[in-house]
Design a protein around this motif. Structure first.
Motif, PDB file in Angstrom:
ATOM      1  N   LEU A  87     143.451  69.569 144.361  1.00 46.67           N
ATOM      2  CA  LEU A  87     142.844  70.602 145.232  1.00 46.67           C
ATOM      3  C   LEU A  87     143.962  71.896 144.981  1.00 46.67           C
ATOM      4  CD1 LEU A  87     142.949  68.997 148.514  1.00 46.67           C
ATOM      5  CD2 LEU A  87     140.921  69.451 147.293  1.00 46.67           C
ATOM      6  N   VAL A  88     143.278  73.130 145.094  1.00 44.90           N
ATOM      7  CA  VAL A  88     144.004  74.342 145.032  1.00 44.90           C
ATOM      8  C   VAL A  88     143.712  75.151 146.491  1.00 44.90           C
ATOM      9  CG1 VAL A  88     144.731  76.411 143.675  1.00 44.90           C
ATOM     10  CG2 VAL A  88     143.889  74.381 142.612  1.00 44.90           C
ATOM     11  N   ALA A  89     144.749  75.442 147.096  1.00 44.58           N
ATOM     12  CA  ALA A  89     144.386  76.373 148.203  1.00 44.58           C
ATOM     13  C   ALA A  89     144.127  77.791 147.798  1.00 44.58           C
ATOM     14  CB  ALA A  89     145.693  76.299 149.127  1.00 44.58           C
ATOM     15  N   THR A  90     143.224  78.301 148.668  1.00 42.57           N
ATOM     16  CA  THR A  90     142.809  79.899 148.490  1.00 42.57           C
ATOM     17  C   THR A  90     142.260  80.678 149.654  1.00 42.57           C
ATOM     18  OG1 THR A  90     141.669  81.386 146.852  1.00 42.57           O
ATOM     19  CG2 THR A  90     140.635  79.485 147.485  1.00 42.57           C
ATOM     20  N   SER A  91     141.908  81.559 149.587  1.00 41.56           N
ATOM     21  CA  SER A  91     141.376  82.394 150.867  1.00 41.56           C
ATOM     22  C   SER A  91     140.669  83.414 150.296  1.00 41.56           C
ATOM     23  CB  SER A  91     142.699  82.906 151.707  1.00 41.56           C
ATOM     24  OG  SER A  91     143.297  83.719 150.859  1.00 41.56           O
ATOM     25  N   THR A  92     139.973  84.189 151.325  1.00 41.41           N
ATOM     26  CA  THR A  92     139.592  85.675 150.819  1.00 41.41           C
ATOM     27  C   THR A  92     140.285  86.470 150.109  1.00 41.41           C
ATOM     28  OG1 THR A  92     138.616  85.303 153.240  1.00 41.41           O
ATOM     29  CG2 THR A  92     138.315  87.468 151.816  1.00 41.41           C
ATOM     30  N   VAL A  93     141.747  86.473 150.425  1.00 44.70           N
ATOM     31  CA  VAL A  93     142.355  87.386 149.309  1.00 44.70           C
ATOM     32  C   VAL A  93     142.111  86.931 148.054  1.00 44.70           C
ATOM     33  CG1 VAL A  93     144.911  87.952 148.858  1.00 44.70           C
ATOM     34  CG2 VAL A  93     144.153  87.598 151.212  1.00 44.70           C
ATOM     35  N   GLY A  94     142.268  85.589 147.665  1.00 42.05           N
ATOM     36  CA  GLY A  94     142.114  85.404 146.439  1.00 42.05           C
ATOM     37  C   GLY A  94     140.720  85.629 145.645  1.00 42.05           C
ATOM     38  N   ILE A  95     139.664  85.792 146.564  1.00 43.08           N
ATOM     39  CA  ILE A  95     138.393  86.323 145.833  1.00 43.08           C
ATOM     40  C   ILE A  95     138.566  87.616 145.650  1.00 43.08           C
ATOM     41  CG2 ILE A  95     135.807  86.238 146.595  1.00 43.08           C
ATOM     42  CD1 ILE A  95     137.140  83.588 146.027  1.00 43.08           C
ATOM     43  N   THR A  96     139.151  88.423 146.714  1.00 42.15           N
ATOM     44  CA  THR A  96     139.144  89.936 146.420  1.00 42.15           C
ATOM     45  C   THR A  96     139.896  89.954 145.120  1.00 42.15           C
ATOM     46  OG1 THR A  96     139.542  90.314 148.789  1.00 42.15           O
ATOM     47  CG2 THR A  96     140.162  91.904 147.392  1.00 42.15           C
ATOM     48  N   GLN A  97     140.959  89.190 144.574  1.00 38.64           N
ATOM     49  CA  GLN A  97     141.617  89.642 143.442  1.00 38.64           C
ATOM     50  C   GLN A  97     140.761  89.470 142.204  1.00 38.64           C
ATOM     51  OE1 GLN A  97     144.578  91.307 144.849  1.00 38.64           O
ATOM     52  NE2 GLN A  97     145.745  90.142 143.235  1.00 38.64           N
ATOM     53  N   ILE A  98     140.061  88.155 142.487  1.00 39.29           N
ATOM     54  CA  ILE A  98     139.184  87.923 141.205  1.00 39.29           C
ATOM     55  C   ILE A  98     138.047  89.042 141.068  1.00 39.29           C
ATOM     56  CG2 ILE A  98     137.305  86.244 140.594  1.00 39.29           C
ATOM     57  CD1 ILE A  98     138.980  83.958 142.098  1.00 39.29           C
ATOM     58  N   ALA A  99     137.363  89.529 142.389  1.00 39.77           N
ATOM     59  CA  ALA A  99     136.531  90.307 142.235  1.00 39.77           C
ATOM     60  C   ALA A  99     136.877  91.683 141.661  1.00 39.77           C
ATOM     61  CB  ALA A  99     135.863  90.799 143.624  1.00 39.77           C
ATOM     62  N   GLN A 100     138.205  91.804 141.664  1.00 42.98           N
ATOM     63  CA  GLN A 100     138.753  93.070 141.191  1.00 42.98           C
ATOM     64  C   GLN A 100     139.434  92.943 139.757  1.00 42.98           C
ATOM     65  OE1 GLN A 100     141.308  94.600 144.470  1.00 42.98           O
ATOM     66  NE2 GLN A 100     139.805  95.254 145.550  1.00 42.98           N
ATOM     67  N   GLY A 101     139.159  91.907 139.009  1.00 43.79           N
ATOM     68  CA  GLY A 101     139.475  91.416 137.879  1.00 43.79           C
ATOM     69  C   GLY A 101     141.020  91.157 137.536  1.00 43.79           C
ATOM     70  N   LYS A 102     141.923  90.829 138.640  1.00 43.60           N
ATOM     71  CA  LYS A 102     143.163  90.573 138.495  1.00 43.60           C
ATOM     72  C   LYS A 102     143.585  89.097 138.340  1.00 43.60           C
ATOM     73  CE  LYS A 102     143.998  94.434 141.714  1.00 43.60           C
ATOM     74  NZ  LYS A 102     144.407  94.914 143.178  1.00 43.60           N
ATOM     75  N   TYR A 103     142.511  88.283 138.126  1.00 48.55           N
ATOM     76  CA  TYR A 103     142.648  86.886 137.406  1.00 48.55           C
ATOM     77  C   TYR A 103     142.234  86.763 136.068  1.00 48.55           C
ATOM     78  CZ  TYR A 103     143.769  84.711 142.275  1.00 48.55           C
ATOM     79  OH  TYR A 103     144.381  84.303 143.364  1.00 48.55           O
ATOM     80  N   PRO A 104     142.683  85.591 135.445  1.00 50.52           N
ATOM     81  CA  PRO A 104     142.101  85.451 134.036  1.00 50.52           C
ATOM     82  C   PRO A 104     140.863  84.616 134.016  1.00 50.52           C
ATOM     83  CG  PRO A 104     143.778  83.950 134.770  1.00 50.52           C
ATOM     84  CD  PRO A 104     143.754  84.751 135.820  1.00 50.52           C
ATOM     85  N   GLY A 105     139.997  85.042 134.812  1.00 52.70           N
ATOM     86  CA  GLY A 105     138.491  84.371 134.735  1.00 52.70           C
ATOM     87  C   GLY A 105     137.778  84.870 136.065  1.00 52.70           C
ATOM     88  N   GLY A 106     136.587  84.627 136.218  1.00 57.94           N
ATOM     89  CA  GLY A 106     135.572  84.817 137.252  1.00 57.94           C
ATOM     90  C   GLY A 106     135.538  83.514 138.259  1.00 57.94           C
TER      91      GLY A 106
END
Length: 321
Positions: A87-106
């Motif tokens: 399991l990996v914990a995440t939240s709305t903050v993580g989705i915001t980072q993904i949406a703004q291209g700050k993670y290495p993938g979608g």
């Protein structure tokens, strides 16, 4: 003297040793240092999964900070995409980072399991503000986006900012990039500055400013939830006022994109069983979370929709191209 075991005895000992090896325990990655929200999510959910007998043994918690979750995301995508025990914990903050291209993938690189609770967003003004209602606020911003200085605990393009912009967009405000935004180090300092007249509005999590609501020093124009929240059932939701906007800072989990359907469905079932337990309901509320469930396909769809909304808003205000 050296004793030689017979083949039968050796086989029996080998079998005994084999069966003595414990099953591999589940693991939860908290993509941050100990003490934060993601760490809490892993540790409390892990503890309760074990206590409720939903996993064998204890859930191992691994802290993997870096890049507001990007380091853990890359690790899972590159090394553990098919690990059904993870399991990996995440939240709305993580989705915001993904949406703004700050993670290495979608978001499509992972399988999104469930959310079990959330801090609920609120839009509030000082008790003596001449902004009386949500309609009043949105009418002013529609006529002049610069007319109200808004604030919260995230920077421009962060979640506090984006959920205010989603509400403004729903209210017909067109020039979202013109809305003035001031960042403070937490919801409580933002409210203090608002009460002093430095800003006109605060967008933040209810949990951060609960004391100000209880004291009557602020007026909540809207709670950004599907339904009235249990702690303050009389506070109006945006939805009840005709604006289809929610602003959850939810807490939940993903697993690797290569995890089998059987392992994925098993995790969703375990997490739903945990969500329904009295132990989780009590733990969530004691920690300031509103218990809210979305799981499986519904949660996958919700994450995809939230990702798209955030990306669109972020482009509109120039955070991303």
């Amino acid at each position: 003297m050296i004793l030689k075991l017979s083949g039968l005895r050796a086989a029996g000992l080998g079998a005994a040793m084999l069966f003595a090896v414990p099953a591999m325990a589940a693991e939860c990655i908290a993509p941050a240092d100990p003490g934060g929200g993601w760490d809490f999510t892993c540790r409390e959910v892990g503890r309760l999964l074990s206590a409720e007998g939903l996993v064998e043994g204890n859930v191992q918690v691994t802290n993997m900070p870096g890049g507001v979750g990007a380091v853990a995301f890359a690790n899972v995508a590159g090394k553990r995409a098919d690990d059904g025990d993870l399991l990996v914990a995440t939240s709305t903050v993580g989705i915001t980072q993904i949406a703004q291209g700050k993670y290495p993938g979608g978001v499509d690189q992972m399988r999104w399991l469930a959310m079990l609770g959330a801090d609920v967003g609120v839009i509030a003004v000082a008790k003596d503000s001449d902004i009386q209602t949500l309609d009043d606020l949105l009418g002013r911003l529609k006529a002049d986006p610069t007319s109200v200085v808004t604030s919260g605990s995230s920077g421009a393009g962060g979640w506090d900012h984006i959920r205010l912009l989603l509400l403004a967009e729903a209210g017909g405000v067109e020039a979202l990039e013109q809305i003035r935004w001031v960042q403070f180090d937490g919801g409580s300092p933002a409210v203090t500055q608002m009460m002093g007249g430095q800003v006109g509005l605060v967008s933040t999590d209810l949990g951060e400013i609960k004391g100000f609501v209880e004291s009557g020093d602020i007026r909540v124009l809207a709670v950004l939830s599907d339904e009235p929240i249990s702690a303050f059932p009389d506070l109006p939701t945006a939805k009840s006022q005709g604006y289809e906007v929610t602003g959850y800072n939810w807490r939940g989990f993903y697993t690797g994109g290569g995890v089998s359907d059987d392992d994925y469905n098993a995790w969703v079932e375990k997490l739903k069983t945990l969500y329904d337990s009295a132990a989780w309901q009590e733990t969530a509320r004691a920690s300031g979370l509103e218990p809210i469930w979305r799981g499986g396909d519904e949660f996958n769809d919700y994450v995809a929709e939230q990702n798209e909304q955030m990306a669109n808003i972020s482009r509109e205000i120039g955070v991303i191209q």
